[in-house]
Design a protein around this motif. Sequence first.
Motif, PDB file in Angstrom:
ATOM      1  N   ALA A 173      55.136  45.468  37.930  1.00  0.00           N
ATOM      2  CA  ALA A 173      56.045  46.732  36.585  1.00  0.00           C
ATOM      3  C   ALA A 173      57.579  46.505  37.153  1.00  0.00           C
ATOM      4  O   ALA A 173      58.572  46.508  35.572  1.00  0.00           O
ATOM      5  CB  ALA A 173      55.334  48.052  37.254  1.00  0.00           C
ATOM      6  N   ILE A 184      52.387  58.625  30.529  1.00  0.00           N
ATOM      7  CA  ILE A 184      51.190  58.092  31.061  1.00  0.00           C
ATOM      8  C   ILE A 184      50.579  59.015  31.963  1.00  0.00           C
ATOM      9  O   ILE A 184      49.440  58.257  32.133  1.00  0.00           O
ATOM     10  CB  ILE A 184      52.025  56.620  31.104  1.00  0.00           C
ATOM     11  CG1 ILE A 184      51.667  55.582  30.476  1.00  0.00           C
ATOM     12  CG2 ILE A 184      50.998  55.568  32.558  1.00  0.00           C
ATOM     13  CD1 ILE A 184      53.000  54.568  30.892  1.00  0.00           C
ATOM     14  N   SER A 192      49.066  51.108  26.900  1.00  0.00           N
ATOM     15  CA  SER A 192      49.247  51.130  28.176  1.00  0.00           C
ATOM     16  C   SER A 192      48.249  51.294  28.926  1.00  0.00           C
ATOM     17  O   SER A 192      48.119  50.610  29.509  1.00  0.00           O
ATOM     18  CB  SER A 192      50.261  51.312  28.800  1.00  0.00           C
ATOM     19  OG  SER A 192      51.759  50.767  28.146  1.00  0.00           O
ATOM     20  N   LEU A 193      47.450  52.643  28.474  1.00  0.00           N
ATOM     21  CA  LEU A 193      45.865  53.441  29.167  1.00  0.00           C
ATOM     22  C   LEU A 193      45.191  52.343  28.565  1.00  0.00           C
ATOM     23  O   LEU A 193      44.118  51.753  29.575  1.00  0.00           O
ATOM     24  CB  LEU A 193      46.056  54.792  29.033  1.00  0.00           C
ATOM     25  CG  LEU A 193      47.294  55.757  29.809  1.00  0.00           C
ATOM     26  CD1 LEU A 193      47.416  56.899  29.585  1.00  0.00           C
ATOM     27  CD2 LEU A 193      47.444  55.304  31.278  1.00  0.00           C
ATOM     28  N   LYS A 209      43.109  48.897  29.643  1.00  0.00           N
ATOM     29  CA  LYS A 209      42.421  49.134  30.722  1.00  0.00           C
ATOM     30  C   LYS A 209      40.241  50.123  30.332  1.00  0.00           C
ATOM     31  O   LYS A 209      39.986  49.679  31.264  1.00  0.00           O
ATOM     32  CB  LYS A 209      42.768  49.543  32.375  1.00  0.00           C
ATOM     33  CG  LYS A 209      44.397  49.641  32.884  1.00  0.00           C
ATOM     34  CD  LYS A 209      44.457  50.761  33.924  1.00  0.00           C
ATOM     35  CE  LYS A 209      44.163  50.114  35.162  1.00  0.00           C
ATOM     36  NZ  LYS A 209      44.340  50.538  35.989  1.00  0.00           N
ATOM     37  N   TRP A 229      53.981  43.309  32.276  1.00  0.00           N
ATOM     38  CA  TRP A 229      53.309  44.954  32.123  1.00  0.00           C
ATOM     39  C   TRP A 229      52.069  45.631  32.213  1.00  0.00           C
ATOM     40  O   TRP A 229      51.508  45.707  32.190  1.00  0.00           O
ATOM     41  CB  TRP A 229      53.743  45.333  31.115  1.00  0.00           C
ATOM     42  CG  TRP A 229      53.709  46.929  30.618  1.00  0.00           C
ATOM     43  CD1 TRP A 229      53.156  47.918  29.867  1.00  0.00           C
ATOM     44  CD2 TRP A 229      54.049  47.759  31.431  1.00  0.00           C
ATOM     45  NE1 TRP A 229      52.941  49.016  29.833  1.00  0.00           N
ATOM     46  CE2 TRP A 229      53.650  49.000  30.829  1.00  0.00           C
ATOM     47  CE3 TRP A 229      55.168  48.567  32.776  1.00  0.00           C
ATOM     48  CZ2 TRP A 229      54.360  50.381  31.161  1.00  0.00           C
ATOM     49  CZ3 TRP A 229      55.409  50.045  32.644  1.00  0.00           C
ATOM     50  CH2 TRP A 229      54.885  50.660  32.216  1.00  0.00           C
ATOM     51  N   ASP A 230      51.368  44.077  31.720  1.00  0.00           N
ATOM     52  CA  ASP A 230      49.760  44.123  31.315  1.00  0.00           C
ATOM     53  C   ASP A 230      49.370  43.387  32.482  1.00  0.00           C
ATOM     54  O   ASP A 230      48.406  43.970  33.003  1.00  0.00           O
ATOM     55  CB  ASP A 230      49.071  43.046  30.175  1.00  0.00           C
ATOM     56  CG  ASP A 230      48.123  42.480  30.220  1.00  0.00           C
ATOM     57  OD1 ASP A 230      47.148  43.894  29.927  1.00  0.00           O
ATOM     58  OD2 ASP A 230      47.333  41.740  30.732  1.00  0.00           O
ATOM     59  N   LEU A 250      49.410  46.111  35.071  1.00  0.00           N
ATOM     60  CA  LEU A 250      48.220  47.437  34.245  1.00  0.00           C
ATOM     61  C   LEU A 250      47.382  47.447  35.039  1.00  0.00           C
ATOM     62  O   LEU A 250      46.574  47.801  35.067  1.00  0.00           O
ATOM     63  CB  LEU A 250      48.328  48.055  33.018  1.00  0.00           C
ATOM     64  CG  LEU A 250      50.174  49.096  31.994  1.00  0.00           C
ATOM     65  CD1 LEU A 250      50.019  48.391  31.147  1.00  0.00           C
ATOM     66  CD2 LEU A 250      50.201  50.704  32.589  1.00  0.00           C
ATOM     67  N   ALA A 258      48.213  53.557  37.326  1.00  0.00           N
ATOM     68  CA  ALA A 258      48.681  54.167  36.115  1.00  0.00           C
ATOM     69  C   ALA A 258      50.283  55.307  35.865  1.00  0.00           C
ATOM     70  O   ALA A 258      50.333  54.670  35.709  1.00  0.00           O
ATOM     71  CB  ALA A 258      47.858  53.822  34.625  1.00  0.00           C
TER      72      ALA A 258
END
Length: 277
Positions: free
Chosen positions: A7, A99, A159-160, A163, A220-221, A224, A229
Amino acid sequence: MQANLYALGAIALWASLASLGVSLTHVPPFLLTGIALIIGSVPAWPFVLRDPSQWRIPVRTLALGVYGLFAYHFLLFIALRHAPPVEANLVNYLWPLFIVVLAPVVLPGVALRLPHVLAALLGFGGAAIAIVGGRELSGTLAWGYLPALAAAFIWATYSLLTKRVAAFPTTAIGLFGLVSGALSLLCHAVLEPAVALQPRDWALLAVLGLGPLGASFFLWDKALKLGDARHIGILSYITPLASTALLLVVSGRPFSWSIALATVMIIGAAVMGMRAR
């Protein structure tokens, strides 16, 4: 810890975005984004040539990637055109807060505790001070704040939701960037005037694409996929602080009290968030 390092790598690259953007202000934004996103997808190409199955992902997953990379930038550019840029950027940086507070809604088994909320609010306060930098904010009501808010919501939910979809390889981020870049170039052809790019422009676009609009998304991936998160969202407030500090260094301007205060607030938020287990 490994997730936090990924991150922080993404955050470090995003911090250079504003400084690079200052050198490319004459390039129409959709053209800039389209070229940079396509260049940013290039590091994934060798892996895909060796194993094409890495880009054989469900349409739903690809749609999520385009939602994140293309829709976010599309709405952010609309916001910056139709609202005062400092205030629009401030609204955009609600995404780390989103987030944190949306994590329990989107992700099963994730709970939101009071320290997470307090840390997110403290981080947003620090980000606001870093972005505004002691300037008086415009009280103008502009409809451009709505797309800025929508952009923040999109990046947070993208971003969330990565997952929540079926597991996909991080190299698929290259496909997200390639398709999003092509859509951005289409927007350029429809909405923006044609311009001639100089060799220096192409060099800066390559740096932009390989860094803040390329490698950052891969990092970033990974962050996560591996991390919490809520903690990553709080860490993300370092982005506007680092971006502002780098702009001051590049422009030769002195550091101000606002940067010092923002630093203390954001570091405090990060520590509070990390301790909220």
